[in-house]
Structures are given as C-alpha cells and as structure tokens.
Scaffold this active site. Structure first.
Site, PDB file in Angstrom:
ATOM      1  N   ASP A  26      18.387 -66.638 -41.800  1.00  0.00           N
ATOM      2  CA  ASP A  26      17.825 -65.290 -41.679  1.00  0.00           C
ATOM      3  C   ASP A  26      16.937 -64.897 -42.854  1.00  0.00           C
ATOM      4  O   ASP A  26      16.495 -63.754 -42.939  1.00  0.00           O
ATOM      5  CB  ASP A  26      18.964 -64.270 -41.552  1.00  0.00           C
ATOM      6  CG  ASP A  26      19.915 -64.303 -42.734  1.00  0.00           C
ATOM      7  OD1 ASP A  26      20.311 -65.408 -43.164  1.00  0.00           O
ATOM      8  OD2 ASP A  26      20.285 -63.233 -43.250  1.00  0.00           O
ATOM      9  N   VAL A  29      13.047 -62.857 -43.023  1.00  0.00           N
ATOM     10  CA  VAL A  29      12.811 -61.418 -43.117  1.00  0.00           C
ATOM     11  C   VAL A  29      12.894 -60.968 -44.571  1.00  0.00           C
ATOM     12  O   VAL A  29      12.059 -60.199 -45.051  1.00  0.00           O
ATOM     13  CB  VAL A  29      13.825 -60.637 -42.254  1.00  0.00           C
ATOM     14  CG1 VAL A  29      13.751 -59.132 -42.556  1.00  0.00           C
ATOM     15  CG2 VAL A  29      13.559 -60.882 -40.776  1.00  0.00           C
ATOM     16  N   TYR A 146      28.843 -57.541 -50.029  1.00  0.00           N
ATOM     17  CA  TYR A 146      28.604 -57.828 -51.442  1.00  0.00           C
ATOM     18  C   TYR A 146      28.703 -56.548 -52.265  1.00  0.00           C
ATOM     19  O   TYR A 146      28.412 -55.460 -51.767  1.00  0.00           O
ATOM     20  CB  TYR A 146      27.213 -58.433 -51.640  1.00  0.00           C
ATOM     21  CG  TYR A 146      26.952 -59.673 -50.822  1.00  0.00           C
ATOM     22  CD1 TYR A 146      27.268 -60.932 -51.308  1.00  0.00           C
ATOM     23  CD2 TYR A 146      26.389 -59.587 -49.553  1.00  0.00           C
ATOM     24  CE1 TYR A 146      27.034 -62.078 -50.548  1.00  0.00           C
ATOM     25  CE2 TYR A 146      26.152 -60.724 -48.780  1.00  0.00           C
ATOM     26  CZ  TYR A 146      26.478 -61.967 -49.293  1.00  0.00           C
ATOM     27  OH  TYR A 146      26.254 -63.087 -48.550  1.00  0.00           O
ATOM     28  N   ARG A 148      26.872 -54.677 -54.811  1.00  0.00           N
ATOM     29  CA  ARG A 148      25.548 -54.635 -55.430  1.00  0.00           C
ATOM     30  C   ARG A 148      25.089 -53.188 -55.547  1.00  0.00           C
ATOM     31  O   ARG A 148      24.806 -52.542 -54.542  1.00  0.00           O
ATOM     32  CB  ARG A 148      24.537 -55.433 -54.602  1.00  0.00           C
ATOM     33  CG  ARG A 148      24.827 -56.920 -54.542  1.00  0.00           C
ATOM     34  CD  ARG A 148      23.895 -57.657 -53.589  1.00  0.00           C
ATOM     35  NE  ARG A 148      24.180 -59.079 -53.576  1.00  0.00           N
ATOM     36  CZ  ARG A 148      23.639 -59.949 -52.714  1.00  0.00           C
ATOM     37  NH1 ARG A 148      22.799 -59.508 -51.791  1.00  0.00           N
ATOM     38  NH2 ARG A 148      23.950 -61.232 -52.766  1.00  0.00           N
ATOM     39  N   LYS A 177      32.249 -62.572 -45.041  1.00  0.00           N
ATOM     40  CA  LYS A 177      31.546 -63.499 -45.932  1.00  0.00           C
ATOM     41  C   LYS A 177      31.356 -62.819 -47.274  1.00  0.00           C
ATOM     42  O   LYS A 177      30.797 -61.714 -47.351  1.00  0.00           O
ATOM     43  CB  LYS A 177      30.191 -63.874 -45.327  1.00  0.00           C
ATOM     44  CG  LYS A 177      29.248 -64.616 -46.265  1.00  0.00           C
ATOM     45  CD  LYS A 177      27.932 -64.908 -45.558  1.00  0.00           C
ATOM     46  CE  LYS A 177      26.893 -65.503 -46.498  1.00  0.00           C
ATOM     47  NZ  LYS A 177      25.642 -65.844 -45.791  1.00  0.00           N
TER      48      LYS A 177
END
Length: 268
Positions: A26, A29, A146, A148, A177
């Site tokens: 992916d 993008v 994540y 961030r 994930k």
C-alpha cells in the site's frame, strides 16, 4: 465466531499454525511508486511463489495484482490513507469502505490508526464504524496501530506498543499490527495484553537479512502471530527466496541459521 469470518481468516492465517505472512503493498499512496511496486502483477507473483499467506493493497491496484493462473493468495484491502506530501501525514482518512472491499474480492480489510496524532479522535471513530460494518458482513479487520504524535517520544517503547495493541483489540479488530519492541520479553507482554493475534510491522529496511529474520523469529517465540512487512520483503534482492525462508521460521519453527541456508549467495 461467524462462519464467514472464520473461513476468511483461514484464507489469511495458516490454519495449522495460526500464523500469517502478510506483505503490504500500500506504499504507493503514502510515498509514491517506489522500487518493487512499479509492476504490481510481477511483484504479487514473486510473493505468491514465496508462499506468503496474503497481500495488502489499496482498492485501485487490486486489478493490477490479480493473476489469472497459479496459486491463490489472500487479499486484504486497505481502507485508510495519507501522503508524505501532506502537512498532516499522520492523519489517516478513509478512502474505501467494507462493502466496496468485499465487492473487490477482499478476504479482509485493514485500517491505520496513529495514536497521539492531533486527528486521533477521527481515526478512532473510523475504526469503530469499520469494525461494526465488518462484523455485520463477516469480514476480518486488521488494525495497524502506532504511537505517533507530539507526546510520543519512542513509538517502539513496550508500554506504547502494548497500548496500541490493546486499542486495536478493544475497538473490535480481529488482528492487530504493531512495531516490534526490540526483545522477546517485552513483546510477550504486548501479546498477552492484546488477546487477539498480533503481527509485527517491518518499519525501515533492516541492515541485514539476518537481522530481519532474527526479529521475526524472536517475535514468534514471544507469542506473535507472524508479520505484516512490506519493504523488507518486496525490495529484497530475491523476495521469493526470502519469503520461503520466512515461512520456515513462521510456520515450520526453524531457527534463523537454518533458514539462512536457503538464502546462500544473497549475502547476510
């Protein structure tokens, strides 16, 4: 669990080991057509030949990656996006929904959340809607989560990663994930707190193939359910042989040194 969801999960996770090797494609993008992602059909073919369980991609390249012959592979359609050109690259926006992904032939869907980002509340709301719609249709959801944002000093810190994994589980994802925390002991605590399958992200390309295999091996030993790694695989000198080595570790329980024998001639 809904039988439809069970069947679809088994198209992505090896039913004998309960683990998966997923290759995300992916990146186009986010960062553009980087090396390894120009000829999608060739890339997918190499990944399939290596024995990966699933590929993950945005809706527009599904036709480019479809092959009319050979071994099948699980398809995960990614629903959220942002670009590095944006002043807000951490703010992920939904660009597809569950029904459209199913129309495209998806076995599962995925979405990306950046906890701590200024737009966190919007991404959390999106996750709630996606998991609701997916549950109604019997579609598994992989949540990439994540840490961030302005308050995050280390996105690999065990407490941050454990929080990310828990958020994915509590919002209804079937798989989460997250980054690897750097050692089996701390990653085991991440897995224990998630209560759903946890796969590791690849992050930046590792210095050596052996380092990459070691990370995967350690994560599995800690109770992880495999990996969802892109650049360390599709930008490797030989993605097919690398995936075969990863399969030996993830599904067959081989040690790193044993798996490296299948990569002789490619360097460390």
């Amino acid at each position: 669990m809904h039988i439809g969801k069970t069947i679809r999960i088994e198209r992505i996770f090896n039913r004998d080991t309960g683990r998966a090797i997923i290759v995300p494609l992916d990146h186009g993008v986010t960062v553009g057509p980087i090396a390894g992602l120009t000829d999608m059909r060739d890339t997918v073919t190499r990944i399939v030949e290596g024995g990966a369980n699933a590929v993950l991609m945005h809706k527009g390249v599904v036709p480019c990656g479809h092959r009319a012959r050979g071994r099948d592979i699980g398809l995960i359609v990614h629903l959220s996006a942002s670009t590095v050109l944006s002043p807000f690259p951490g703010a992920k926006t939904l660009v597809c929904d569950v029904e459209e992904a199913v129309y495209l032939g998806a076995d599962a869907v995925s979405l990306h959340l950046n906890l701590g980002d200024d737009s966190e509340r919007d991404m959390l709301a999106d996750a709630g809607r996606i998991t609701r719609d997916a549950a109604r249709l019997g579609i598994p959801v992989l949540a990439m989560v994540y840490g961030r944002g302005p308050k995050i000093t280390d996105e690999f810190a065990p407490d941050v990663v454990a929080h990310c994994a828990r958020v994915g589980m509590e919002l209804g994802a079937d798989v989460v994930k997250v980054p690897y925390t750097g050692d089996p002991e701390s990653f085991a605590s991440v897995v224990a707190g998630a209560r759903i399958p946890v796969v590791i992200a690849g992050g930046p390309k590792t210095a050596t193939t052996r380092d990459f295999l070691r990370m995967v091996f350690d994560s599995v030993q800690a109770g992880g359910s495999g990996l969802s790694v892109g650049r360390n695989i599709f930008q490797h000198k030989d993605p097919t042989r690398l995936l075969q080595a990863l399969g030996k570790i993830v599904h067959d329980g081989w040690e790193v040194d044993e798996a490296m024998k299948g990569l002789e001639g490619l360097g460390e």
